[in-house]
Structure formats: structure tokens, C-alpha cells
Design an enzyme around this catalytic site. Structure first.
Site, PDB file in Angstrom:
ATOM      1  N   ASP A  64      -6.030   0.414   3.229  1.00  0.00           N
ATOM      2  CA  ASP A  64      -5.029  -0.384   2.526  1.00  0.00           C
ATOM      3  C   ASP A  64      -5.711  -1.670   2.097  1.00  0.00           C
ATOM      4  OD1 ASP A  64      -1.954  -2.083   2.966  1.00  0.00           O
ATOM      5  OD2 ASP A  64      -2.374  -0.486   1.539  1.00  0.00           O
ATOM      6  N   LYS A 163     -20.369  -4.088  -8.407  1.00  0.00           N
ATOM      7  CA  LYS A 163     -19.197  -4.504  -7.599  1.00  0.00           C
ATOM      8  C   LYS A 163     -19.375  -4.028  -6.156  1.00  0.00           C
ATOM      9  CE  LYS A 163     -14.267  -3.564  -6.920  1.00  0.00           C
ATOM     10  NZ  LYS A 163     -13.055  -2.842  -7.361  1.00  0.00           N
TER      11      LYS A 163
HETATM   12  O1  LIG Z   1     -10.991  -3.235  -5.536  1.00  0.00           O
HETATM   13  C1  LIG Z   1      -9.916  -3.527  -6.073  1.00  0.00           C
HETATM   14  N1  LIG Z   1      -9.894  -4.182  -7.268  1.00  0.00           N
HETATM   15  C2  LIG Z   1      -8.723  -4.463  -7.896  1.00  0.00           C
HETATM   16  N2  LIG Z   1      -7.507  -4.145  -7.399  1.00  0.00           N
HETATM   17  C3  LIG Z   1      -7.494  -3.475  -6.213  1.00  0.00           C
HETATM   18  C4  LIG Z   1      -8.657  -3.146  -5.504  1.00  0.00           C
HETATM   19  N3  LIG Z   1      -8.306  -2.499  -4.364  1.00  0.00           N
HETATM   20  C5  LIG Z   1      -6.953  -2.407  -4.377  1.00  0.00           C
HETATM   21  N4  LIG Z   1      -6.479  -3.001  -5.491  1.00  0.00           N
HETATM   22  C6  LIG Z   1      -5.076  -3.066  -5.961  1.00  0.00           C
HETATM   23  C7  LIG Z   1      -4.653  -1.665  -6.357  1.00  0.00           C
HETATM   24  C8  LIG Z   1      -3.268  -1.574  -5.863  1.00  0.00           C
HETATM   25  O2  LIG Z   1      -2.450  -2.079  -6.906  1.00  0.00           O
HETATM   26  C9  LIG Z   1      -3.260  -2.518  -4.676  1.00  0.00           C
HETATM   27  C10 LIG Z   1      -3.694  -1.821  -3.434  1.00  0.00           C
HETATM   28  O3  LIG Z   1      -2.736  -0.951  -3.048  1.00  0.00           O
HETATM   29  P1  LIG Z   1      -3.202   0.209  -2.041  1.00  0.00           P
HETATM   30  O4  LIG Z   1      -1.981   0.749  -1.393  1.00  0.00           O
HETATM   31  O5  LIG Z   1      -4.339  -0.221  -1.147  1.00  0.00           O
HETATM   32  O6  LIG Z   1      -3.853   1.272  -3.029  1.00  0.00           O
HETATM   33  P2  LIG Z   1      -3.190   2.481  -3.785  1.00  0.00           P
HETATM   34  O7  LIG Z   1      -1.720   2.536  -3.504  1.00  0.00           O
HETATM   35  O8  LIG Z   1      -3.627   2.378  -5.201  1.00  0.00           O
HETATM   36  O9  LIG Z   1      -3.892   3.771  -3.149  1.00  0.00           O
HETATM   37  P3  LIG Z   1      -3.606   4.436  -1.717  1.00  0.00           P
HETATM   38  O10 LIG Z   1      -3.140   5.844  -2.028  1.00  0.00           O
HETATM   39  O11 LIG Z   1      -4.928   4.420  -0.993  1.00  0.00           O
HETATM   40  O12 LIG Z   1      -2.568   3.632  -0.989  1.00  0.00           O
HETATM   41  O13 LIG Z   1      -4.245  -3.497  -4.904  1.00  0.00           O
HETATM   42 MG   LIG Z   2      -0.956   2.474  -1.530  1.00  0.00          MG
END
Ligand SMILES: O=c1nc[nH]c2c1ncn2[C@H]1C[C@H](O)[C@@H](COP(=O)(O)OP(=O)(O)OP(=O)(O)O)O1
Ligand SMILES: [Mg+2]
Length: 183
Positions: A64, A163
Site C-alpha cells: 500500500d 525512478k
Molecule cells: O510510485 C508512485 N507514483 C505515483 N503515484 C503512486 C505511486 N505509488 C502509488 N501511487 C498512487 C496510485 C494510487 O492512486 C495511490 C496508491 O494506492 P494503492 O492502493 O497503493 O495502489 P492501487 O490501488 O493502485 O493498487 P493496489 O491494487 O496495489 O492497491 O497512490
Molecule cells: Mg489500492
């Protein structure tokens, strides 16, 4: 070594593969959904990896991540996905219009569970929010408004390899790799 990664976000898998390539760790994405509890990243990952393990019954990780803005009391944090999908980067820049304090950081918490004990691995990268969207065609979500400290380009202007040299995800996955190598 193979690591099963429960995520719906291909960008995370792509970055994890780059980060762990030289450690000959193979990442296999699995699409097992889990509830993201309302709380801190640590709680989302700890509860999430337990739920996934119950269904998958093999060592697995979830991750997360969140984007934290100092001037906005660490908003959006664990609500980063919802905020990205609603007001997006334009909305964030509007909230910070004419603001001089542009400090922000990304944080990743990986939850690992193999049936014995839950382990959490954290990575943080500090930086600032750009005054405009600077998208070089790389990255995703908040990358086009985040300039990591010591750099002049946003994450979205860097290749995924660049990155992944310095990112929050790199730091968290390296902690995981070191742990798994000493199991
Ligand atoms: O490196 C990153 N660079 C830019 N933005 C990022 C990054 N890493 C997470 N983010 C954003 C994406 C999502 O809008 C939120 C995390 O949400 P988060 O729940 O961890 O990711 P997710 O829902 O897209 O996929 P998952 O299925 O693993 O929960 O912050
Ligand atoms: Mg998520």
C-alpha cells in the site's frame, strides 16, 4: 526466489521487477482482491496480506502506498487513490496554488506473510510538488507533479529505471529482499 504480489496495479509490478531483477527474484502478480481498511498504510498492508494469504495459502506480499503533502497535513495519504481518481494532479496543484511550502513524500509499506508472522517493509522518498504538471510520458498517478529531493525532474520525466533507483518502492522492496535472503 519467486514472490507472489497481490495487486491490481501493473505499474507497481513493473517497478518491482526492475528493482529485484539483479537479486534474481521473480515477481508473479496475482489478482486476489482484499479490503483496504480505513487507517494507516501499515494497517492496510497488514490486514490485506492476511486476507490474501487466507485465500492463496502461499507466501505473498501486498503493497500500500500513499502521497503525503506537508502543507495539507499529510493529505491525501491512504486516500491517495480516491483523490487521484477525483481531483487528480490538477486538483492538487489548485490546492497548493501560490503556496511556498511544497514539501511532500511518497511512502510504500509492503506486507509479507508466509503463515508464520507478518512482516512490514517501508520505503519513503521526500521531495517537492512542482508548480505545473511535468509529464515525460513515464510513471503514473502523482509522478508528474513530484520532484524527488536532489533532482530537478519529476518522477514522470524519469525512466522507470531512473525512478526505481531512488523511489519509495525501491527502498521498501530492498528491505523485503534482504529479509527474504536471510530467511
Ligand atoms: O510510485 C508512485 N507514483 C505515483 N503515484 C503512486 C505511486 N505509488 C502509488 N501511487 C498512487 C496510485 C494510487 O492512486 C495511490 C496508491 O494506492 P494503492 O492502493 O497503493 O495502489 P492501487 O490501488 O493502485 O493498487 P493496489 O491494487 O496495489 O492497491 O497512490
Ligand atoms: Mg489500492
Amino acid at each position: 526466489m519467486k514472490i507472489y504480489f497481490a495487486t491490481g496495479n501493473q505499474n507497481k509490478v513493473d517497478e518491482a521487477e526492475i528493482i529485484l531483477k539483479e537479486a534474481n527474484c521473480e515477481i508473479e502478480q496475482i489478482e486476489i482482491p482484499y479490503a483496504e481498511v480505513q487507517g494507516r498504510l501499515e494497517e492496510v498492508s497488514a490486514f490485506g496480506v492476511l486476507e490474501v494469504f487466507e485465500k492463496f495459502n502461499r507466501p505473498v506480499i501486498v503493497e500500500d502506498s500513499g502521497f503525503f503533502i506537508e502543507k495539507l497535513n499529510d493529505f491525501p495519504g491512504t486516500y491517495s487513490r480516491f483523490v487521484q481518481e477525483t481531483i487528480g494532479n490538477e486538483g492538487i496543484l489548485k490546492l497548493l496554488e501560490n503556496e511556498t511550502n511544497r514539501n511532500a513524500y511518497f511512502k510504500t509499506v509492503i506486507g509479507y506473510y508466509d503463515g508464520d508472522n507478518i512482516k512490514l517493509f517501508t520505503g519513503i522518498v521526500k521531495g517537492t510538488i512542482s508548480t505545473e504538471i511535468k509529464d515525460g510520458g513515464f510513471g503514473f498517478a502523482y509522478d508528474s507533479i513530484f520532484i524527488p529531493e536532489g533532482k530537478t525532474k519529476t518522477f514522470a520525466e524519469m525512466t522507470t529505471e531512473e525512478k526505481s533507483e531512488i523511489s519509495h518502492r525501491k527502498r521498501a522492496f530492498y528491505e523485503l529482499k534482504n529479509y527474504l535472503e536471510n530467511l
